[in-house]
Design a protein around this motif. Structure first.
Motif, short mmCIF file in Angstrom:
data_model
loop_
_atom_site.label_atom_id
_atom_site.label_comp_id
_atom_site.label_asym_id
_atom_site.label_seq_id
_atom_site.Cartn_x
_atom_site.Cartn_y
_atom_site.Cartn_z
N SER A 228 0.84 -1.20 0.00
CA SER A 228 0.00 0.00 0.00
C SER A 228 0.87 1.25 0.00
O SER A 228 2.09 1.19 0.18
CB SER A 228 -0.90 0.01 1.24
OG SER A 228 -0.12 0.29 2.41
N LYS A 229 0.23 2.40 -0.16
CA LYS A 229 0.98 3.65 -0.18
C LYS A 229 1.67 3.90 1.17
O LYS A 229 2.75 4.49 1.21
CB LYS A 229 0.06 4.82 -0.52
CG LYS A 229 -1.13 5.01 0.41
CD LYS A 229 -2.07 6.09 -0.10
CE LYS A 229 -3.29 6.23 0.77
NZ LYS A 229 -4.24 7.23 0.26
N TYR A 230 1.06 3.44 2.25
CA TYR A 230 1.69 3.62 3.56
C TYR A 230 2.90 2.71 3.71
O TYR A 230 3.92 3.11 4.27
CB TYR A 230 0.68 3.37 4.68
CG TYR A 230 -0.41 4.41 4.71
CD1 TYR A 230 -0.17 5.66 5.26
CD2 TYR A 230 -1.66 4.16 4.15
CE1 TYR A 230 -1.15 6.63 5.26
CE2 TYR A 230 -2.65 5.14 4.15
CZ TYR A 230 -2.39 6.37 4.71
OH TYR A 230 -3.35 7.34 4.71
N ARG B 166 4.78 1.68 1.22
CA ARG B 166 5.82 2.22 0.35
C ARG B 166 6.51 3.41 1.02
O ARG B 166 7.72 3.57 0.92
CB ARG B 166 5.22 2.64 -1.00
CG ARG B 166 4.70 1.46 -1.83
CD ARG B 166 4.49 1.87 -3.27
NE ARG B 166 3.52 2.94 -3.42
CZ ARG B 166 2.21 2.78 -3.55
NH1 ARG B 166 1.70 1.54 -3.54
NH2 ARG B 166 1.40 3.81 -3.69
N ALA B 167 5.73 4.25 1.70
CA ALA B 167 6.32 5.42 2.37
C ALA B 167 7.26 5.00 3.49
O ALA B 167 8.29 5.64 3.72
CB ALA B 167 5.21 6.31 2.93
N THR C 56 8.23 -3.01 1.37
CA THR C 56 7.69 -3.38 0.06
C THR C 56 7.94 -4.84 -0.29
O THR C 56 7.75 -5.25 -1.42
CB THR C 56 8.31 -2.49 -1.04
OG1 THR C 56 9.74 -2.59 -0.98
CG2 THR C 56 7.91 -1.03 -0.83
N TYR D 154 7.04 16.43 -3.58
CA TYR D 154 5.89 16.13 -2.73
C TYR D 154 5.51 17.36 -1.92
O TYR D 154 6.34 18.24 -1.68
CB TYR D 154 6.14 14.92 -1.82
CG TYR D 154 7.13 15.10 -0.70
CD1 TYR D 154 6.76 15.69 0.50
CD2 TYR D 154 8.43 14.62 -0.82
CE1 TYR D 154 7.67 15.83 1.54
CE2 TYR D 154 9.35 14.75 0.22
CZ TYR D 154 8.95 15.36 1.40
OH TYR D 154 9.85 15.49 2.43
N GLN E 222 3.52 12.83 -4.26
CA GLN E 222 2.81 12.55 -3.01
C GLN E 222 2.27 13.86 -2.45
O GLN E 222 2.87 14.92 -2.63
CB GLN E 222 3.74 11.94 -1.94
CG GLN E 222 4.46 10.68 -2.36
CD GLN E 222 3.71 9.41 -1.98
OE1 GLN E 222 4.29 8.35 -1.97
NE2 GLN E 222 2.45 9.51 -1.68
N GLU F 111 -4.34 7.56 -4.32
CA GLU F 111 -3.22 6.69 -3.95
C GLU F 111 -1.95 7.50 -3.66
O GLU F 111 -1.04 7.00 -3.02
CB GLU F 111 -2.96 5.69 -5.08
CG GLU F 111 -1.99 4.57 -4.75
CD GLU F 111 -2.44 3.67 -3.61
OE1 GLU F 111 -1.58 2.99 -3.03
OE2 GLU F 111 -3.66 3.64 -3.31
N ARG F 112 -1.94 8.75 -4.08
CA ARG F 112 -0.77 9.59 -3.83
C ARG F 112 -0.90 10.38 -2.53
O ARG F 112 0.04 11.09 -2.14
CB ARG F 112 -0.58 10.59 -4.97
CG ARG F 112 -0.29 9.97 -6.32
CD ARG F 112 0.03 11.07 -7.32
NE ARG F 112 -0.01 10.59 -8.70
CZ ARG F 112 0.19 11.35 -9.75
NH1 ARG F 112 0.45 12.64 -9.59
NH2 ARG F 112 0.13 10.86 -10.97
N LEU G 185 -1.18 10.76 1.45
CA LEU G 185 -0.94 10.11 2.74
C LEU G 185 -1.55 10.99 3.84
O LEU G 185 -1.13 12.14 4.02
CB LEU G 185 0.55 9.95 3.00
CG LEU G 185 1.34 9.03 2.07
CD1 LEU G 185 2.83 9.13 2.39
CD2 LEU G 185 0.87 7.59 2.20
#
Length: 519
Positions: free
Chosen positions: A57-59, A61-62, A66, A280, A434, A462-463, A465
């Motif tokens: 998920s995006k979280y 990945r941040a 992964t 971002y 982001q 999705e970008r 957070l």
């Protein structure tokens, strides 16, 4: 859905294909979900050794998880899987903030002898036991804190109300009071220091690392406030602040520029340690909103006074202290007039900022309010000729035409700040990799509604957070990696601070940003 097996050590758990791995493990008592499965705390890490799972998920990945290391709460099992747990991850502490781990560890405090510790570039003698540190986000309304051990493990997390409500609900009112009479300033300083001392005593913390906006942090340390009251509105000092409190060391986070205080720097530090693609955007929305745009190695920053419309600046406005309607939505139209459904905390005496944003966005979607904020149809007219939309007529709960105007001004302040930063950096909304929405207000927003009126740039969800409090994670990063305090001036020297009032066409951009349309 087909059944799947989840193998954990010598246990075999049953689930369904598509099921949430974290929920399955938690229901079977294997791990805890300290942040409630929001993907923020990073404490449900597992190694997926075999089997098929959903993409990170995006979280994840941040935070850099992964694969094969994953956050269980963000992972769905698509087949039989074999999972290995990280030892010691299931903490008894409920964590509501993202846990950001620095990429290097060189603690801000190291022991050099009996009772002697090196703090930044100084050796100090401490009479208190330094086994725990207290991280403090000294907020205008709430003071949030974490207790960590010397390795940075979070031992406790909580928040309390900041005891300055009788000096005003916003920093400008408190600043004015402090300058009006030194006794007011001294009393505010005493209250804040007493609060932090009480928390530190309760948790046996030998060190305090504290950040707040420029006004709150300056009041805590008893600094002169004149430079914050006069243009160009600069903090009274820059760089880390060393002080003592009840025999323990207090380290104040550096204040950046104007109203970009230590809390804004802590926000930035946290995102700099996340694995975010640039450019971002970081937005911490509140009465005073801090905005950063990071493009490569350059950081553009500004702050903007959003005003009280996000909290008390409307007819039936409220604050989290008092409680009120936190979510509201048009359920249907009856005779052309909106009928709302809503949820509230404590009481229905007022409307909280996130609900106000959703109400106005919904009124726009139904064509009851136009792009310029004008009521067009479906409204009621009450005594004095005031036009209102009733959220609940039985409780005299409504939003007026004037309220929408005030919200427009608050949104325009944020939107114009974002637009000017993006222009300075040569970045468009489509370029943003982001968008980080921080702060308690931001965490409670409905993103679709915020995007609809331009409070948040309209980008792929999705970008985006939504991370809640970022100040505590930033303090923890600096506690573990002293570079952010030792090299503060070098880091700040690479920043581009944009003073909005000095931008030639600022008022034109602000006026154009009054339109309730996507950014």
């Amino acid at each position: 859905m087909s059944e799947v097996n989840i193998v954990v050590g010598n246990r075999v758990l049953r689930g369904v294909s598509g099921g949430n791995l974290g929920e399955i493990l938690a229901k079977n008592g294997v791990i805890a979900l300290p942040c409630g499965g929001r993907g923020l705390c990073g404490l449900c890490r597992v190694v997926v050794k075999k089997g098929s799972t959903s993409p990170p998920s995006k979280y994840e990945r941040a935070l850099g998880y992964t694969g094969p290391v994953r956050l269980a709460c963000q992972t769905r099992v698509l087949s039989d899987v074999e999972v290995e747990l990280f030892p010691g991850l299931a903490k008894p502490v409920r964590i509501n903030t993202v846990v950001v781990n620095p990429r290097r560890v060189e603690p801000v405090v190291t022991k050099v002898g009996p009772g002697l510790f090196r703090v930044l570039d100084r050796v100090v003698e401490l009479t208190t036991d330094l086994q725990r540190a207290l991280l403090v986000d000294l907020g205008t309304t709430k003071t949030a804190y974490q207790v960590v051990d010397l390795e940075g493990d979070v031992l406790a997390e909580d928040s309390v109300f900041t005891p300055l409500q009788d000096y005003g609900a916003d920093i400008i009112t408190r600043l004015t009071k402090a300058l009006e009479d030194k006794r007011y300033m001294d009393d505010m300083t005493t209250r804040l220091r007493g609060l932090v001392s009480e928390i530190a005593d309760k948790h046996n913390a030998g060190l305090v690392l504290l950040a707040g906006n420029s006004v709150m942090e300056s009041i805590f340390f008893g600094l002169e406030l004149d430079s914050l009251a006069e243009y160009p509105y600069q903090p009274p000092t820059r760089g880390p602040i060393l002080d003592s409190l009840g025999g323990r060391l207090v380290l104040g986070f550096p204040m950046l520029h104007g109203y970009l205080g230590g809390d804004a720097y802590a926000d930035l530090v946290a995102t700099l340690e996340l694995r975010l693609e640039t450019p971002y955007l970081l937005i911490d929305i509140g009465t005073n909103t801090e905005i950063f745009l990071v493009k490569g190695e350059v950081v553009y920053g500004t702050s903007t006074p959003s005003g009280p419309a996000f909290e008390t600046g409307v007819s039936r406005g409220s604050t989290i202290v008092q409680g009120g309607v936190y979510e509201a939505r048009i359920d249907r139209l009856e005779n052309g007039r909106p009928v709302f459904s809503y949820k509230y905390l404590v009481s229905t005496s007022g409307i909280l900022g996130p609900a106000l944003v959703s109400i106005v966005a919904d009124l726009r979607r139904h064509g009851l309010v136009d792009e310029n904020g004008k009521f067009t149809t479906g409204y009621a007219t009450i005594e004095g000729g005031l036009k209102v939309f009733y959220i609940d007529p039985s409780k005299d709960l409504y939003v007026s035409q004037l309220d929408v105007r005030n919200l427009q001004k608050a949104v325009a302040a944020v939107k114009s700040g974002i637009r000017i930063l993006m222009r300075e950096a040569g970045v468009s909304s489509s370029d943003l990799r982001q968008v980080v929405v921080a702060g308690n207000f931001g965490a409670a927003l409905d993103l679709e509604d915020a995007m609809a009126i331009g409070l948040v740039p309209q980008v792929d969800r999705e970008r985006v957070l939504v991370v809640g409090n970022l100040v505590l994670p930033g303090l923890r990063v600096a506690f573990l990696d002293r570079e952010y305090l030792v090299d503060f001036r070098e880091i700040a020297g690479k920043m581009v601070f944009v003073e909005l009032p000095k931008v030639a066409d600022y008022m034109n951009v602000w006026i154009d940003s009054l339109r309730l349309s996507p950014l």
